[in-house]
Design a protein around this motif. Structure first.
Motif, PDB file in Angstrom:
ATOM      1  N   HIS A 251       0.809  -1.213   0.077  1.00 40.66           N
ATOM      2  CA  HIS A 251       0.074  -0.111  -0.177  1.00 40.66           C
ATOM      3  C   HIS A 251       0.748   1.452   0.068  1.00 40.66           C
ATOM      4  CE1 HIS A 251      -4.044  -1.585   0.467  1.00 40.66           C
ATOM      5  NE2 HIS A 251      -3.511  -2.729   1.016  1.00 40.66           N
ATOM      6  N   GLY A 252       2.021   1.367  -0.111  1.00 42.68           N
ATOM      7  CA  GLY A 252       2.977   2.221  -0.043  1.00 42.68           C
ATOM      8  C   GLY A 252       3.631   2.854   1.278  1.00 42.68           C
ATOM      9  N   TYR A 253       3.438   1.998   2.178  1.00 42.82           N
ATOM     10  CA  TYR A 253       3.806   2.499   3.827  1.00 42.82           C
ATOM     11  C   TYR A 253       5.123   1.769   3.903  1.00 42.82           C
ATOM     12  CZ  TYR A 253      -0.805   4.311   4.118  1.00 42.82           C
ATOM     13  OH  TYR A 253      -1.926   5.050   3.786  1.00 42.82           O
ATOM     14  N   ALA A 254       5.807   2.559   4.949  1.00 41.65           N
ATOM     15  CA  ALA A 254       6.936   2.137   5.485  1.00 41.65           C
ATOM     16  C   ALA A 254       6.442   1.115   6.783  1.00 41.65           C
ATOM     17  CB  ALA A 254       8.007   3.095   5.860  1.00 41.65           C
ATOM     18  N   PRO A 255       7.205   0.056   7.241  1.00 40.21           N
ATOM     19  CA  PRO A 255       6.853  -0.620   8.454  1.00 40.21           C
ATOM     20  C   PRO A 255       6.550   0.540   9.583  1.00 40.21           C
ATOM     21  CG  PRO A 255       8.763  -1.288   7.645  1.00 40.21           C
ATOM     22  CD  PRO A 255       8.746  -0.349   6.790  1.00 40.21           C
ATOM     23  N   PRO A 256       5.758   0.108  10.571  1.00 49.52           N
ATOM     24  CA  PRO A 256       5.388   0.795  11.768  1.00 49.52           C
ATOM     25  C   PRO A 256       6.414   0.945  12.597  1.00 49.52           C
ATOM     26  CG  PRO A 256       4.226  -1.415  11.929  1.00 49.52           C
ATOM     27  CD  PRO A 256       5.025  -1.204  10.663  1.00 49.52           C
ATOM     28  N   GLN A 257       6.319   2.292  13.331  1.00 45.64           N
ATOM     29  CA  GLN A 257       7.304   2.618  14.065  1.00 45.64           C
ATOM     30  C   GLN A 257       7.258   1.467  15.348  1.00 45.64           C
ATOM     31  OE1 GLN A 257       6.214   6.573  15.283  1.00 45.64           O
ATOM     32  NE2 GLN A 257       7.984   7.412  14.374  1.00 45.64           N
ATOM     33  N   VAL A 258       8.540   1.220  15.758  1.00 48.18           N
ATOM     34  CA  VAL A 258       8.825   0.339  16.767  1.00 48.18           C
ATOM     35  C   VAL A 258       8.375   0.716  18.079  1.00 48.18           C
ATOM     36  CG1 VAL A 258      10.674  -0.677  18.273  1.00 48.18           C
ATOM     37  CG2 VAL A 258      10.925  -0.547  15.707  1.00 48.18           C
ATOM     38  N   HIS A 259       7.249  -0.098  18.606  1.00 43.08           N
ATOM     39  CA  HIS A 259       6.613   0.322  19.983  1.00 43.08           C
ATOM     40  C   HIS A 259       7.518   0.144  21.121  1.00 43.08           C
ATOM     41  CE1 HIS A 259       3.246   0.795  22.639  1.00 43.08           C
ATOM     42  NE2 HIS A 259       2.771   1.548  21.875  1.00 43.08           N
ATOM     43  N   PHE A 260       7.337   0.864  22.131  1.00 39.82           N
ATOM     44  CA  PHE A 260       8.151   0.553  23.561  1.00 39.82           C
ATOM     45  C   PHE A 260       7.415  -1.033  23.996  1.00 39.82           C
ATOM     46  CE2 PHE A 260       7.859   0.549  28.273  1.00 39.82           C
ATOM     47  CZ  PHE A 260       9.395   0.516  28.284  1.00 39.82           C
ATOM     48  N   LEU A 261       6.193  -1.284  23.838  1.00 38.87           N
ATOM     49  CA  LEU A 261       5.709  -2.581  24.147  1.00 38.87           C
ATOM     50  C   LEU A 261       6.504  -3.723  23.468  1.00 38.87           C
ATOM     51  CD1 LEU A 261       3.683  -4.222  25.799  1.00 38.87           C
ATOM     52  CD2 LEU A 261       1.929  -3.824  24.076  1.00 38.87           C
ATOM     53  N   GLY A 262       6.714  -3.498  22.259  1.00 34.65           N
ATOM     54  CA  GLY A 262       7.165  -4.586  21.366  1.00 34.65           C
ATOM     55  C   GLY A 262       8.778  -4.561  21.806  1.00 34.65           C
ATOM     56  N   LYS A 263       9.477  -3.663  22.390  1.00 33.54           N
ATOM     57  CA  LYS A 263      10.819  -3.839  22.879  1.00 33.54           C
ATOM     58  C   LYS A 263      10.894  -4.475  24.106  1.00 33.54           C
ATOM     59  CE  LYS A 263      12.760   0.533  20.535  1.00 33.54           C
ATOM     60  NZ  LYS A 263      13.399   1.715  20.817  1.00 33.54           N
ATOM     61  N   CYS A 264       9.938  -3.950  24.972  1.00 36.84           N
ATOM     62  CA  CYS A 264       9.873  -4.907  26.026  1.00 36.84           C
ATOM     63  C   CYS A 264       9.606  -6.247  26.047  1.00 36.84           C
ATOM     64  CB  CYS A 264       8.946  -4.254  27.004  1.00 36.84           C
ATOM     65  SG  CYS A 264       9.128  -2.581  27.624  1.00 36.84           S
TER      66      CYS A 264
END
Length: 201
Positions: A123-136
């Motif tokens: 769809h022409g988008y970059a990957p979503p921003q890395v979320h703090f929850l994902g890092k944890c």
């Protein structure tokens, strides 16, 4: 800021201190596998795993502080991080320290995230921003691996094994919760219908 004052784009920069740290971390993976499969040095294997995987922030900090950000580093650093998780996950499953159900749940989550990135790219988008929850979530899941390895040592079994299982299942829950957050972000971007190629990876 004028274009002349802007920082130049990073080159490949192979020979840098951050890339050296990343290369040393990479060498820890086969060493960990050897110690766990071919020897009984489980303490040492757990330490190498904890240090190698737990210092994933060091090379990034060095790159920024020494102004040695490079294209190779941006590719190699996340690759080594993922390789630590994947190799540890599969190896601990192979020797029976992790159940296949847990491994399948982690791999399924990774497949969901890869699919999300593909759909967003379509769809022409970059990957979503890395979320703090994902890092944890990633940190908690990874911390369970050396704890479970230590659980095979008689002197540490009483505390390491319960700690490892608590971190593993708690981290898995956070892992999937973070995936739902990313899926919601992606769905919001697609519904908005306005590509934002500057979204950070």
């Amino acid at each position: 800021m004028s274009k002349s004052a802007a920082a130049p784009p990073p080159g490949w920069g192979v020979w840098t201190w951050p890339n050296l740290v990343t290369a040393i971390r990479l060498l820890g993976i086969p060493l960990f596998c050897y110690l766990l499969l071919a020897t009984q040095y489980y303490w040492q294997a757990a330490i190498i795993l904890a240090v190698g995987g737990g210092t994933d922030w060091v090379d990034g900090q060095l790159a920024r502080r020494l102004n040695q950000v490079s294209k190779l580093g941006r590719l190699l650093d996340p690759f080594v991080d993922r390789l630590y998780i994947l190799s540890s996950l599969l190896l601990l499953t192979f020797i029976g320290l992790l159940p296949w159900l847990f491994t399948a749940a982690v791999l399924l989550r990774e497949a969901v995230m890869v699919s999300l990135v593909i759909v967003l790219r379509w769809h022409g988008y970059a990957p979503p921003q890395v979320h703090f929850l994902g890092k944890c979530a990633t940190t908690v899941v990874f911390m369970s691996f050396p704890a479970l390895v230590l659980g095979t040592v008689a002197a540490a079994e009483a505390w390491a094994r319960p700690l490892g299982w608590a971190l593993a299942w708690w981290g898995l829950g956070l892992y999937w919760l973070a995936a739902f957050v990313y899926l919601r972000q992606g769905a919001g971007l697609i519904r908005a219908g306005r590509p934002q190629p500057t979204v950070a990876a």
